[in-house]
Motif scaffolding. Structure first.
Motif, PDB file in Angstrom:
ATOM      1  N   MET A  94      -7.892 -18.766 -46.668  1.00  0.00           N
ATOM      2  CA  MET A  94      -8.902 -19.502 -45.905  1.00  0.00           C
ATOM      3  C   MET A  94      -8.255 -20.214 -44.732  1.00  0.00           C
ATOM      4  SD  MET A  94     -11.332 -20.977 -48.947  1.00  0.00           S
ATOM      5  CE  MET A  94     -12.628 -21.487 -47.808  1.00  0.00           C
ATOM      6  N   GLY A  95      -9.070 -20.507 -43.758  1.00  0.00           N
ATOM      7  CA  GLY A  95      -8.555 -21.168 -42.567  1.00  0.00           C
ATOM      8  C   GLY A  95      -9.541 -22.157 -42.008  1.00  0.00           C
ATOM      9  N   GLU A 153     -12.614 -21.945 -26.151  1.00  0.00           N
ATOM     10  CA  GLU A 153     -12.671 -20.935 -27.195  1.00  0.00           C
ATOM     11  C   GLU A 153     -12.334 -21.544 -28.557  1.00  0.00           C
ATOM     12  OE1 GLU A 153     -11.441 -16.985 -24.564  1.00  0.00           O
ATOM     13  OE2 GLU A 153     -10.095 -17.751 -26.112  1.00  0.00           O
ATOM     14  N   ARG A 154     -12.812 -20.889 -29.583  1.00  0.00           N
ATOM     15  CA  ARG A 154     -12.473 -21.322 -30.937  1.00  0.00           C
ATOM     16  C   ARG A 154     -10.990 -21.061 -31.176  1.00  0.00           C
ATOM     17  NH1 ARG A 154     -16.714 -19.860 -35.588  1.00  0.00           N
ATOM     18  NH2 ARG A 154     -18.003 -20.630 -33.873  1.00  0.00           N
ATOM     19  N   GLU A 155     -10.324 -22.046 -31.783  1.00  0.00           N
ATOM     20  CA  GLU A 155      -8.885 -21.921 -31.977  1.00  0.00           C
ATOM     21  C   GLU A 155      -8.490 -22.223 -33.411  1.00  0.00           C
ATOM     22  OE1 GLU A 155      -6.872 -24.699 -29.417  1.00  0.00           O
ATOM     23  OE2 GLU A 155      -7.957 -26.431 -30.217  1.00  0.00           O
ATOM     24  N   LYS A 203       1.173 -21.839 -46.162  1.00  0.00           N
ATOM     25  CA  LYS A 203       0.350 -22.624 -45.244  1.00  0.00           C
ATOM     26  C   LYS A 203       0.847 -22.403 -43.819  1.00  0.00           C
ATOM     27  CE  LYS A 203      -0.382 -26.237 -48.709  1.00  0.00           C
ATOM     28  NZ  LYS A 203      -0.255 -27.682 -49.030  1.00  0.00           N
ATOM     29  N   SER A 204      -0.061 -22.503 -42.889  1.00  0.00           N
ATOM     30  CA  SER A 204       0.301 -22.360 -41.480  1.00  0.00           C
ATOM     31  C   SER A 204      -0.513 -23.358 -40.672  1.00  0.00           C
ATOM     32  CB  SER A 204       0.011 -20.936 -41.008  1.00  0.00           C
ATOM     33  OG  SER A 204       0.400 -20.763 -39.660  1.00  0.00           O
ATOM     34  N   TYR A 205       0.136 -23.918 -39.651  1.00  0.00           N
ATOM     35  CA  TYR A 205      -0.514 -24.921 -38.823  1.00  0.00           C
ATOM     36  C   TYR A 205      -0.326 -24.598 -37.341  1.00  0.00           C
ATOM     37  CZ  TYR A 205      -0.531 -27.813 -43.049  1.00  0.00           C
ATOM     38  OH  TYR A 205      -0.736 -28.293 -44.318  1.00  0.00           O
ATOM     39  N   ALA A 206      -1.310 -24.953 -36.554  1.00  0.00           N
ATOM     40  CA  ALA A 206      -1.142 -24.912 -35.108  1.00  0.00           C
ATOM     41  C   ALA A 206      -0.172 -26.016 -34.706  1.00  0.00           C
ATOM     42  CB  ALA A 206      -2.486 -25.121 -34.415  1.00  0.00           C
ATOM     43  N   GLU A 207       0.563 -25.776 -33.652  1.00  0.00           N
ATOM     44  CA  GLU A 207       1.573 -26.748 -33.225  1.00  0.00           C
ATOM     45  C   GLU A 207       0.967 -28.125 -32.957  1.00  0.00           C
ATOM     46  OE1 GLU A 207       5.008 -24.884 -33.849  1.00  0.00           O
ATOM     47  OE2 GLU A 207       4.866 -26.843 -32.880  1.00  0.00           O
ATOM     48  N   PHE A 208      -0.241 -28.141 -32.429  1.00  0.00           N
ATOM     49  CA  PHE A 208      -0.814 -29.418 -32.004  1.00  0.00           C
ATOM     50  C   PHE A 208      -1.281 -30.292 -33.177  1.00  0.00           C
ATOM     51  CE2 PHE A 208      -4.992 -27.788 -32.780  1.00  0.00           C
ATOM     52  CZ  PHE A 208      -5.008 -26.490 -32.299  1.00  0.00           C
ATOM     53  N   VAL A 217      -1.012 -15.907 -44.704  1.00  0.00           N
ATOM     54  CA  VAL A 217      -2.067 -16.567 -43.945  1.00  0.00           C
ATOM     55  C   VAL A 217      -2.178 -15.898 -42.579  1.00  0.00           C
ATOM     56  CG1 VAL A 217      -2.859 -18.753 -42.945  1.00  0.00           C
ATOM     57  CG2 VAL A 217      -1.523 -18.756 -45.068  1.00  0.00           C
ATOM     58  N   SER A 218      -3.384 -15.663 -42.139  1.00  0.00           N
ATOM     59  CA  SER A 218      -3.573 -15.130 -40.793  1.00  0.00           C
ATOM     60  C   SER A 218      -3.983 -16.251 -39.852  1.00  0.00           C
ATOM     61  CB  SER A 218      -4.643 -14.042 -40.787  1.00  0.00           C
ATOM     62  OG  SER A 218      -4.872 -13.609 -39.453  1.00  0.00           O
ATOM     63  N   VAL A 219      -3.455 -16.222 -38.638  1.00  0.00           N
ATOM     64  CA  VAL A 219      -3.836 -17.211 -37.630  1.00  0.00           C
ATOM     65  C   VAL A 219      -4.844 -16.614 -36.647  1.00  0.00           C
ATOM     66  CG1 VAL A 219      -1.584 -18.335 -37.835  1.00  0.00           C
ATOM     67  CG2 VAL A 219      -1.965 -16.629 -36.037  1.00  0.00           C
ATOM     68  N   ARG A 220      -5.174 -15.333 -36.838  1.00  0.00           N
ATOM     69  CA  ARG A 220      -6.067 -14.650 -35.903  1.00  0.00           C
ATOM     70  C   ARG A 220      -7.511 -14.834 -36.302  1.00  0.00           C
ATOM     71  NH1 ARG A 220      -5.751  -9.310 -36.010  1.00  0.00           N
ATOM     72  NH2 ARG A 220      -4.730  -9.277 -38.043  1.00  0.00           N
ATOM     73  N   LEU A 221      -8.308 -15.262 -35.373  1.00  0.00           N
ATOM     74  CA  LEU A 221      -9.730 -15.477 -35.604  1.00  0.00           C
ATOM     75  C   LEU A 221     -10.389 -14.188 -36.110  1.00  0.00           C
ATOM     76  CD1 LEU A 221     -12.042 -17.469 -33.255  1.00  0.00           C
ATOM     77  CD2 LEU A 221     -12.752 -15.219 -34.044  1.00  0.00           C
TER      78      LEU A 221
END
Length: 124
Positions: A32-33, A42-44, A56-61, A104-108
């Protein structure tokens, strides 16, 4: 078909915290994301978690400020958001990747089902 219901959004001041929840229908645990979309943008990707919760994966921000977790017994994923900033203002969506076995995928485009979104507004 997987139905997702987000909750926990609201209006807070900069520096405060919120916890978002996303409850999924059914009994299977999926990767899940959390994503977000601000007006005109855009959705990020924000954060994602594997089926087991180990990945787990996180966006840098959001690294160091947000934490994603899950309770598979409740089919619920959480996003703990600390030290919120005005630039975190957006509609936050949770999503399910039903095809991803591990990781985990980071791609929408990897995500198959989406919730209706919950508004997070951070005032300065």
């Amino acid at each position: 078909q997987v139905q997702l219901v987000e909750s926990g959004g609201g209006l807070v001041q900069a520096g405060e915290s919120l916890r978002l929840s996303c409850a999924a229908s059914g009994r299977s645990s999926y990767a899940m994301g959390w994503f977000r979309q601000a007006p005109g943008l855009e959705r990020e990707f924000v954060a994602g978690i594997s089926r087991s919760g180990a990945g787990k994966s996180y966006a840098e921000f959001v690294k160091g400020r947000f934490t994603i977790s899950r309770d598979n017994a409740k089919n619920t994923v959480y996003l703990q958001m600390n030290s919120l900033k005005p630039e975190d203002t957006a509609v936050y969506y949770c999503a399910v990747d039903v095809n991803l076995g591990v990781g985990v995928s980071v791609r929408l485009s990897s995500y198959d089902y989406w919730g209706q979104g919950t508004q997070v507004t951070v005032s300065s």
